[in-house]
Structure formats: C-alpha cells, structure tokens
Design an enzyme around this catalytic site. Structure first.
Site, PDB file in Angstrom:
ATOM      1  NE  ARG A 163      -3.426   2.818   0.709  1.00 53.66           N
ATOM      2  CZ  ARG A 163      -4.216   3.417  -0.176  1.00 53.66           C
ATOM      3  NH1 ARG A 163      -4.433   2.845  -1.353  1.00 53.66           N
ATOM      4  NH2 ARG A 163      -4.786   4.559   0.091  1.00 53.66           N
TER       5      ARG A 163
ATOM      6  CB  CYS B 277      -6.924   9.666   4.433  1.00 50.67           C
ATOM      7  SG  CYS B 277      -7.025  10.616   2.892  1.00 50.67           S
TER       8      CYS B 277
ATOM      9  CD  GLN C  93      -8.138   4.794   0.599  1.00 50.22           C
ATOM     10  OE1 GLN C  93      -7.259   5.647   0.511  1.00 50.22           O
ATOM     11  NE2 GLN C  93      -8.725   4.284  -0.453  1.00 50.22           N
TER      12      GLN C  93
ATOM     13  CG  ASP D 231      -2.740  13.304  -7.339  1.00 55.02           C
ATOM     14  OD1 ASP D 231      -1.755  13.660  -6.674  1.00 55.02           O
ATOM     15  OD2 ASP D 231      -3.305  12.204  -7.179  1.00 55.02           O
TER      16      ASP D 231
ATOM     17  NE  ARG E 158      -1.603  11.706  -4.449  1.00 51.24           N
ATOM     18  CZ  ARG E 158      -2.567  10.855  -4.146  1.00 51.24           C
ATOM     19  NH1 ARG E 158      -2.507  10.158  -3.020  1.00 51.24           N
ATOM     20  NH2 ARG E 158      -3.583  10.686  -4.969  1.00 51.24           N
TER      21      ARG E 158
END
Length: 208
Positions: A42, A60, A63, A119, A121
């Site tokens: 993950r 979040c 998860q 996004d 990231r």
C-alpha cells in the site's frame, strides 16, 4: 530500521530521506519482503486531518487502518507512508482547498483554482524505496490507476491490483464520487459491487 509493534501486528520501520525535496518517508515492513515477488503493498500519502484528526471529509484514515490490518494478517506486506500532504500541495494549501470546497467546488476544481494540478503527487520516491528494500514485484493495494502507471514508469513491476474501497459517509461521498468521475479512480458507489462495512476494505485480486 527499528521494530514497531502496533495494534495491527508487528512491523519494522525503515526511514528514508528524499534529497530532492528534503522530506522524510517511512516504510512499514511486515515479514520478509527482500527479494520477494508479489508483495502486497500500500502507498499511503500523508493526511494529517484524516490520519490523525479523524476527518470525515476523506477516507484516508479508514484506508490507512484497513491496509495495516490486512497487511499485518499476511505472511508479508509493505506500507509506504509518503509525506505528500493534500495530494502534494501541502497542508496550508489543502486547508485553502477545503475552504473552496465549502463554497461548492469539488476537489479537482479547488486544486485547479489554487494553481495546481488536480494531483501533484510524485511516486518516484516510492519506487526508490521499493528498490532499496529489494522488492522484486508488488500487488498494489489501490483504486488509483496513476499510482500503477507512475510506478511502472519508474521500473517497478506491478503484478496485480488489490482494490481498496471504503464505505462512504455523508461527508465524503461527493469526494469519492469526484475521484471516480474526474480522476479515474476505480470506485463504484452505485451498488454494482458489494461495499464493506465502514473502515473495512474490499480485497479482490485483479490483474492491472
């Protein structure tokens, strides 16, 4: 590297420093992953409001805890905790995006209004961490196709995808619908697939 006993199982904690942006990241390792194939993995991006404060605006924390619970029950598993708050825009800008969402924008348009991509990231550091841990291939626990694409671009072999869908609440349903409709995440909230109880993941092995 240090031992980290948790309520989800026993892990080893490995710290990394990214010399490109000065941020620190950690890998939570369960079992022996070095030289292993098909390691359940993950990638979790930092979310102070969710992970720590229990925000209901996102999924979040659910998860994160569901991933640790699942990985801790397996022979081996790996969670990379990446310091990429607010999809990479940082905490202050994340709060600004929240304010725009309070005014009616979805998460994508809020980021765009602040001058960011939806996004920001970058998973290059995650690829570096996997190589450093000598992980040969992974089964990636994700609903986000961009994670798979970026990791493969950086030479990581993703042998399969493990869906990781949380049951929505009244505060994050629109957020999750936006992920599916505008960001292409593999999330179905319309009853076409069984959803778990809140905080429990859907774990179904799929080829990427």
């Amino acid at each position: 590297m240090a031992d980290l006993p948790t309520r989800f199982g026993r892990f080893r904690l490995v710290a990394f420093w990214n010399n490109r942006d000065g941020k620190e990241h950690v890998a939570m390792v369960h079992g022996d992953v070095m030289g292993a194939d098909d390691v359940p993995t993950r990638l979790h991006s930092e979310c102070l409001t969710g992970d720590v404060m229990g925000s209901l605006r996102c999924d979040c924390r659910e998860q994160l805890e569901a991933a640790l619970r699942d990985l801790g029950s397996r022979e081996r598993g790996l969670l990379l905790y990446l310091r990429q708050e607010g999809r990479g825009i940082g905490l202050i800008n994340k709060v600004r995006a929240y304010a725009l969402q309070d005014g009616g924008l979805d998460t994508v348009d809020a980021n765009l209004a602040l001058g960011f991509r939806d996004d920001e990231r970058d998973y290059a550091i995650a690829a570096h961490m996997l190589v450093s841990l000598d992980v040969r291939s992974i089964r990636l626990m994700t609903n986000n196709p961009d994670k798979i694409e970026q990791l493969e671009q950086h030479g990581i072999r993703v042998s399969a995808r493990i869906p990781h869908i949380m049951r929505p609440n009244e505060h994050n349903r629109f957020y999750l619908e936006t992920k599916a409709a505008r960001s292409g995440h593999y999330i179905d909230l319309n009853g076409k697939q069984h959803l778990p109880e809140q905080g429990e993941p859907v774990i179904v092995l799929e080829e990427p």
